[in-house]
Write a protein that holds these residues in place. Sequence first.
Motif, PDB file in Angstrom:
ATOM      1  N   GLU A 173      -6.000  17.689  -9.470  1.00 26.59           N
ATOM      2  CA  GLU A 173      -4.999  16.687  -9.113  1.00 26.59           C
ATOM      3  C   GLU A 173      -5.617  15.604  -8.233  1.00 26.59           C
ATOM      4  N   VAL A 174      -5.163  14.389  -8.452  1.00 21.38           N
ATOM      5  CA  VAL A 174      -5.585  13.254  -7.635  1.00 21.38           C
ATOM      6  C   VAL A 174      -4.407  12.862  -6.757  1.00 21.38           C
ATOM      7  N   ASN A 175      -4.453  13.323  -5.509  1.00 18.13           N
ATOM      8  CA  ASN A 175      -3.368  13.070  -4.553  1.00 18.13           C
ATOM      9  C   ASN A 175      -3.862  12.077  -3.502  1.00 18.13           C
ATOM     10  N   ILE A 176      -3.244  10.913  -3.476  1.00 19.68           N
ATOM     11  CA  ILE A 176      -3.701   9.812  -2.631  1.00 19.68           C
ATOM     12  C   ILE A 176      -2.757   9.622  -1.446  1.00 19.68           C
ATOM     13  N   VAL A 177      -3.339   9.452  -0.271  1.00 16.72           N
ATOM     14  CA  VAL A 177      -2.584   9.078   0.918  1.00 16.72           C
ATOM     15  C   VAL A 177      -2.929   7.625   1.251  1.00 16.72           C
ATOM     16  N   LEU A 178      -1.929   6.758   1.227  1.00 20.90           N
ATOM     17  CA  LEU A 178      -2.101   5.368   1.630  1.00 20.90           C
ATOM     18  C   LEU A 178      -1.703   5.241   3.099  1.00 20.90           C
ATOM     19  N   VAL A 179      -2.505   4.523   3.862  1.00 23.46           N
ATOM     20  CA  VAL A 179      -2.258   4.374   5.304  1.00 23.46           C
ATOM     21  C   VAL A 179      -2.076   2.892   5.624  1.00 23.46           C
ATOM     22  N   HIS A 180      -0.880   2.558   6.101  1.00 25.10           N
ATOM     23  CA  HIS A 180      -0.592   1.178   6.523  1.00 25.10           C
ATOM     24  C   HIS A 180      -0.562   1.160   8.051  1.00 25.10           C
ATOM     25  N   GLU A 181      -1.365   0.292   8.630  1.00 22.44           N
ATOM     26  CA  GLU A 181      -1.545   0.314  10.086  1.00 22.44           C
ATOM     27  C   GLU A 181      -0.297  -0.102  10.856  1.00 22.44           C
ATOM     28  N   ASP A 182       0.670  -0.761  10.200  1.00 24.48           N
ATOM     29  CA  ASP A 182       1.880  -1.204  10.897  1.00 24.48           C
ATOM     30  C   ASP A 182       3.049  -0.232  10.751  1.00 24.48           C
ATOM     31  N   LEU A 183       2.847   0.860  10.042  1.00 25.17           N
ATOM     32  CA  LEU A 183       3.965   1.762   9.768  1.00 25.17           C
ATOM     33  C   LEU A 183       4.442   2.448  11.043  1.00 25.17           C
ATOM     34  N   THR A 184       5.744   2.367  11.293  1.00 23.61           N
ATOM     35  CA  THR A 184       6.406   3.133  12.349  1.00 23.61           C
ATOM     36  C   THR A 184       7.662   3.754  11.734  1.00 23.61           C
ATOM     37  N   GLU A 185       8.281   4.658  12.459  1.00 23.45           N
ATOM     38  CA  GLU A 185       9.444   5.349  11.920  1.00 23.45           C
ATOM     39  C   GLU A 185      10.583   4.372  11.644  1.00 23.45           C
ATOM     40  N   GLU A 186      10.717   3.343  12.468  1.00 17.27           N
ATOM     41  CA  GLU A 186      11.813   2.395  12.329  1.00 17.27           C
ATOM     42  C   GLU A 186      11.699   1.568  11.044  1.00 17.27           C
ATOM     43  N   ILE A 187      10.491   1.301  10.595  1.00 19.08           N
ATOM     44  CA  ILE A 187      10.315   0.467   9.396  1.00 19.08           C
ATOM     45  C   ILE A 187       9.627   1.253   8.274  1.00 19.08           C
ATOM     46  N   ARG A 188       9.755   2.569   8.303  1.00 20.30           N
ATOM     47  CA  ARG A 188       9.059   3.405   7.317  1.00 20.30           C
ATOM     48  C   ARG A 188       9.466   3.053   5.881  1.00 20.30           C
ATOM     49  N   GLU A 189      10.751   2.835   5.650  1.00 21.89           N
ATOM     50  CA  GLU A 189      11.220   2.603   4.283  1.00 21.89           C
ATOM     51  C   GLU A 189      10.627   1.338   3.676  1.00 21.89           C
ATOM     52  N   SER A 216       1.308   6.647   8.479  1.00 18.86           N
ATOM     53  CA  SER A 216       0.845   5.753   9.535  1.00 18.86           C
ATOM     54  C   SER A 216      -0.576   6.139   9.936  1.00 18.86           C
ATOM     55  N   THR A 217      -1.204   5.303  10.716  1.00 18.11           N
ATOM     56  CA  THR A 217      -2.556   5.601  11.204  1.00 18.11           C
ATOM     57  C   THR A 217      -2.564   6.890  12.018  1.00 18.11           C
ATOM     58  N   GLU A 218      -1.515   7.094  12.809  1.00 18.60           N
ATOM     59  CA  GLU A 218      -1.437   8.294  13.643  1.00 18.60           C
ATOM     60  C   GLU A 218      -1.253   9.563  12.809  1.00 18.60           C
ATOM     61  N   GLU A 219      -0.651   9.444  11.639  1.00 22.34           N
ATOM     62  CA  GLU A 219      -0.399  10.599  10.780  1.00 22.34           C
ATOM     63  C   GLU A 219      -1.586  10.950   9.894  1.00 22.34           C
ATOM     64  N   ALA A 220      -2.555  10.055   9.806  1.00 30.13           N
ATOM     65  CA  ALA A 220      -3.709  10.278   8.919  1.00 30.13           C
ATOM     66  C   ALA A 220      -4.500  11.510   9.357  1.00 30.13           C
ATOM     67  N   GLU A 221      -4.951  12.281   8.361  1.00 29.50           N
ATOM     68  CA  GLU A 221      -5.646  13.536   8.641  1.00 29.50           C
ATOM     69  C   GLU A 221      -7.110  13.516   8.234  1.00 29.50           C
ATOM     70  N   LYS A 222      -7.567  12.411   7.662  1.00 30.51           N
ATOM     71  CA  LYS A 222      -8.964  12.307   7.250  1.00 30.51           C
ATOM     72  C   LYS A 222      -9.479  10.903   7.556  1.00 30.51           C
ATOM     73  N   GLU A 223     -10.763  10.730   7.410  1.00 33.55           N
ATOM     74  CA  GLU A 223     -11.372   9.416   7.624  1.00 33.55           C
ATOM     75  C   GLU A 223     -10.834   8.423   6.604  1.00 33.55           C
ATOM     76  N   LEU A 224     -10.510   7.229   7.051  1.00 32.62           N
ATOM     77  CA  LEU A 224      -9.915   6.222   6.187  1.00 32.62           C
ATOM     78  C   LEU A 224     -10.976   5.486   5.376  1.00 32.62           C
ATOM     79  N   VAL A 225     -10.615   5.175   4.129  1.00 28.92           N
ATOM     80  CA  VAL A 225     -11.499   4.463   3.211  1.00 28.92           C
ATOM     81  C   VAL A 225     -10.862   3.106   2.908  1.00 28.92           C
ATOM     82  N   PRO A 226     -11.629   2.020   2.886  1.00 28.87           N
ATOM     83  CA  PRO A 226     -11.047   0.710   2.560  1.00 28.87           C
ATOM     84  C   PRO A 226     -10.335   0.745   1.207  1.00 28.87           C
TER      85      PRO A 226
END
Length: 364
Positions: free
Chosen positions: A143-159, A189-199
């Motif tokens: 399986e190819v499971n991708i996590v996208l990380v947006h640096e501006d994501l917060t709980e208030e604007i998650r949707e 979010s950046t805080e939720e990321a569990e691995k090194e980020l890739v461009p």
Amino acid sequence: MSFWKKLFSGGEQKMRSYEDFWNWFMQHEPTFYQLVKGGGNVAGEFLGKALPRLRDLREGFHLLTGMPDEEVVELIFSANGDLKNMVFIDEIIAAAPELERWKFVALRQTMDLETKGISLGEHTFTKENISFYEAEDAAYPDEVNIVLVHEDLTEEIREVITHGTYLFLDHLLGEWNFATQIDQVVVKSTEEAEKELVPITEIVAFLAWREKEFIEKYDAVKKNTADDEFALLEAELEDGSPLVISADMDLMEWDGRASHPWMLMVELPYDGYANGGLPDEQTSALLQEIEDRLMAELKDQDGYLNLGRQTGADTRGIYFACKEFKKSSKIVDQIRQEYADKIDMDYDIYKDKYWRSWGRFLPE
């Protein structure tokens, strides 16, 4: 009566073939061209008129238009990510006339986001603020499971950030790749990321590499099911009505399941009120006839594995694991049309490399 009312008055016949649609399109092509080129009411007077005609042929078609240069109008036919409609998008494009000032395109294409991104209100989605990593699962290595990380994501604007990030990836990959190259995608979010980020600019090459590896591993894998054993299982639904399951148990123990990653589910509804949700004798004969037709067309040597069926709650569901989905969609749609006067048959196609949607019906 205005010009537009004259042009699109309600007396036009329903479209019954691709040829009908393109003949209708050619009648109005000069007006459509001028609408797009001149910046007129494209949504209302072009797409709003063409879409109902297109959907006479099949529900789920979508249209987008624009001008890639000063003289050519591009008209994109989209399935909006619905796998079962993609083969029919190919067909209508193949039937299109060749017109010098029109370009007809199957599915939304990739966009160059190297120098620009997209915006939703005050939020931006670019290569500068989106990264990714793969969330590997040892239990499901293909399986190819991708996590996208947006640096501006917060709980208030998650949707809104989640929606915009998905949209960004869809634009970056194009409709086909977005629908076929990824099994699951989530936004964190950046805080939720569990691995090194890739461009994010590296995701196209990464997905192409994963796809190449998968094809090399499974392209030649086939399964002969002629001698497989089927088990008949009975269960009870929450309302107490019966559920009867017939399952190929050999396939559920097969270690090559990921080689047939596309799940085809055919749904046959019936009136089972008098039998606790199960079909009566006459209905059972019809359901078996349709299943036999499916089995005759969707053969294991051609890459279609019949996993089994479940019957109950006024519906029979028949499951196939497939190596591809375009041809299988065409075959099932043809059978659906053959029996349209007898049963309201429907079907769905989705990616499920480890057949978990079927396995949930079976005992551990």
